[in-house]
Motif scaffolding. Structure first.
Motif, short mmCIF file in Angstrom:
data_model
loop_
_atom_site.label_atom_id
_atom_site.label_comp_id
_atom_site.label_asym_id
_atom_site.label_seq_id
_atom_site.Cartn_x
_atom_site.Cartn_y
_atom_site.Cartn_z
N SER A 36 23.18 -21.91 50.11
CA SER A 36 24.14 -20.80 50.08
C SER A 36 24.54 -20.49 48.64
N ASN A 37 24.78 -21.53 47.84
CA ASN A 37 25.12 -21.33 46.43
C ASN A 37 23.95 -20.70 45.67
N LEU A 38 22.73 -21.12 45.99
CA LEU A 38 21.55 -20.54 45.34
C LEU A 38 21.43 -19.05 45.68
N ALA A 39 21.72 -18.69 46.92
CA ALA A 39 21.66 -17.29 47.33
C ALA A 39 22.67 -16.46 46.53
N MET A 40 23.88 -17.01 46.35
CA MET A 40 24.90 -16.30 45.57
C MET A 40 24.45 -16.16 44.12
N ASP A 41 23.87 -17.22 43.56
CA ASP A 41 23.36 -17.16 42.19
C ASP A 41 22.27 -16.10 42.06
N TRP A 42 21.41 -16.00 43.07
CA TRP A 42 20.34 -15.01 43.05
C TRP A 42 20.93 -13.61 42.98
N HIS A 43 21.97 -13.35 43.79
CA HIS A 43 22.61 -12.03 43.78
C HIS A 43 23.29 -11.75 42.44
N ARG A 44 23.94 -12.75 41.88
CA ARG A 44 24.58 -12.56 40.57
C ARG A 44 23.54 -12.21 39.51
N ALA A 45 22.43 -12.92 39.51
CA ALA A 45 21.37 -12.66 38.52
C ALA A 45 20.82 -11.25 38.71
N ARG A 46 20.64 -10.84 39.96
CA ARG A 46 20.13 -9.50 40.22
C ARG A 46 21.11 -8.44 39.74
N ARG A 47 22.41 -8.67 39.96
CA ARG A 47 23.42 -7.72 39.49
C ARG A 47 23.44 -7.64 37.97
N ARG A 48 23.28 -8.81 37.32
CA ARG A 48 23.23 -8.81 35.85
C ARG A 48 22.05 -7.99 35.36
N GLN A 49 20.90 -8.14 36.01
CA GLN A 49 19.72 -7.37 35.62
C GLN A 49 19.95 -5.87 35.84
N GLU A 50 20.61 -5.51 36.93
CA GLU A 50 20.89 -4.10 37.20
C GLU A 50 21.82 -3.53 36.14
N ARG A 51 22.88 -4.30 35.77
CA ARG A 51 23.80 -3.84 34.73
C ARG A 51 23.07 -3.69 33.40
N LEU A 52 22.18 -4.63 33.11
CA LEU A 52 21.41 -4.56 31.87
C LEU A 52 20.55 -3.29 31.86
N GLY A 53 19.91 -3.01 32.98
CA GLY A 53 19.09 -1.79 33.09
C GLY A 53 19.92 -0.53 32.90
N GLU A 54 21.12 -0.54 33.49
CA GLU A 54 22.00 0.62 33.33
C GLU A 54 22.42 0.80 31.88
N ARG A 55 22.78 -0.30 31.22
CA ARG A 55 23.18 -0.21 29.81
C ARG A 55 22.03 0.29 28.94
N LEU A 56 20.83 -0.25 29.21
CA LEU A 56 19.69 0.18 28.41
C LEU A 56 19.37 1.65 28.64
N SER A 57 19.52 2.13 29.88
CA SER A 57 19.24 3.54 30.14
C SER A 57 20.28 4.43 29.46
N VAL A 58 21.55 3.98 29.43
CA VAL A 58 22.58 4.76 28.72
C VAL A 58 22.25 4.80 27.24
N LEU A 59 21.86 3.66 26.67
CA LEU A 59 21.49 3.63 25.25
C LEU A 59 20.30 4.53 24.98
N TRP A 60 19.35 4.54 25.90
CA TRP A 60 18.17 5.38 25.71
C TRP A 60 18.55 6.86 25.76
N ARG A 61 19.42 7.22 26.72
CA ARG A 61 19.86 8.62 26.80
C ARG A 61 20.60 9.02 25.52
N GLU A 62 21.46 8.11 25.01
CA GLU A 62 22.17 8.42 23.77
C GLU A 62 21.19 8.55 22.61
N ALA A 63 20.18 7.70 22.61
CA ALA A 63 19.21 7.72 21.50
C ALA A 63 18.35 8.97 21.54
#
Length: 181
Positions: free
Chosen positions: A79-106
């Motif tokens: 159960s803890n591993l499943a929660m960690d998996w979701h957290r990691a996936r959310r971190r990756q999604e936030r990273l993708g969003e930040r990179l896309s914002v930076l790309w749009r600004e660039a």
């Protein structure tokens, strides 16, 4: 008549003999079910089961006694591993969003200077070794602390700091070399 004491082989956390799988098939099925119910994709289930096995073996290697109910303990770990998996996936999604914002600004026409800097940074990141690029992205784009990066990558904090220092120094040199900054 004297009776000889028979020596028993040491037991593993799952109750079996050394070298035996610490999870029996029923426990493994329960771990898979907990992971699947936790939203872990089917392709990642074998990795999750393996991580539970490793945690059980690490526990034995540390000299701690086996859990009373291995099946329940394994389900909690899964159960803890499943929660960690979701957290990691959310971190990756936030990273993708930040990179896309930076790309749009660039790529915005008003920010020619910003675009040049962003392109130089992206080029500099591309030239870094994988280990250094990874810590730079996690630190500055995913906004993780040094401790969180160390935990995420399974390396000491000192190694994270060293890689960050070296990478930032190389990026600065690259930006000054190209007279971007």
């Amino acid at each position: 008549m004297l009776r000889r004491k028979t020596r028993r082989a040491p037991q593993t956390p799952g109750g079996g003999r050394p070298g035996a799988d610490p999870l029996d098939p029923a426990q493994e099925d329960r771990v898979r079910a907990v992971l699947a119910l936790g939203g872990v994709p089917h392709a990642d289930l074998p990795d999750g089961v393996q991580q539970v096995r490793l945690k059980l073996l690490e526990r034995a290697a540390d000299g701690r006694e086996a859990p009373r109910d291995v099946s329940a303990w394994a389900a909690v770990v899964a159960s803890n591993l499943a929660m960690d998996w979701h957290r990691a996936r959310r971190r990756q999604e936030r990273l993708g969003e930040r990179l896309s914002v930076l790309w749009r600004e660039a790529t915005d026409e008003d920010g020619a200077e910003r675009r040049a800097t962003s392109m130089a940074v992206a080029q500099g990141l591309g030239e870094l070794p994988d280990a250094q690029r990874q810590v730079v992205v996690l630190r500055f784009y995913a906004d993780l602390s040094v401790r969180a990066i160390a935990d995420e990558l399974g390396i000491p904090e000192g190694t994270v700091k060293s890689r960050l220092h070296t990478a930032v120094r190389l990026l600065r040199a690259r930006l000054h070399e190209g007279e971007v900054v």
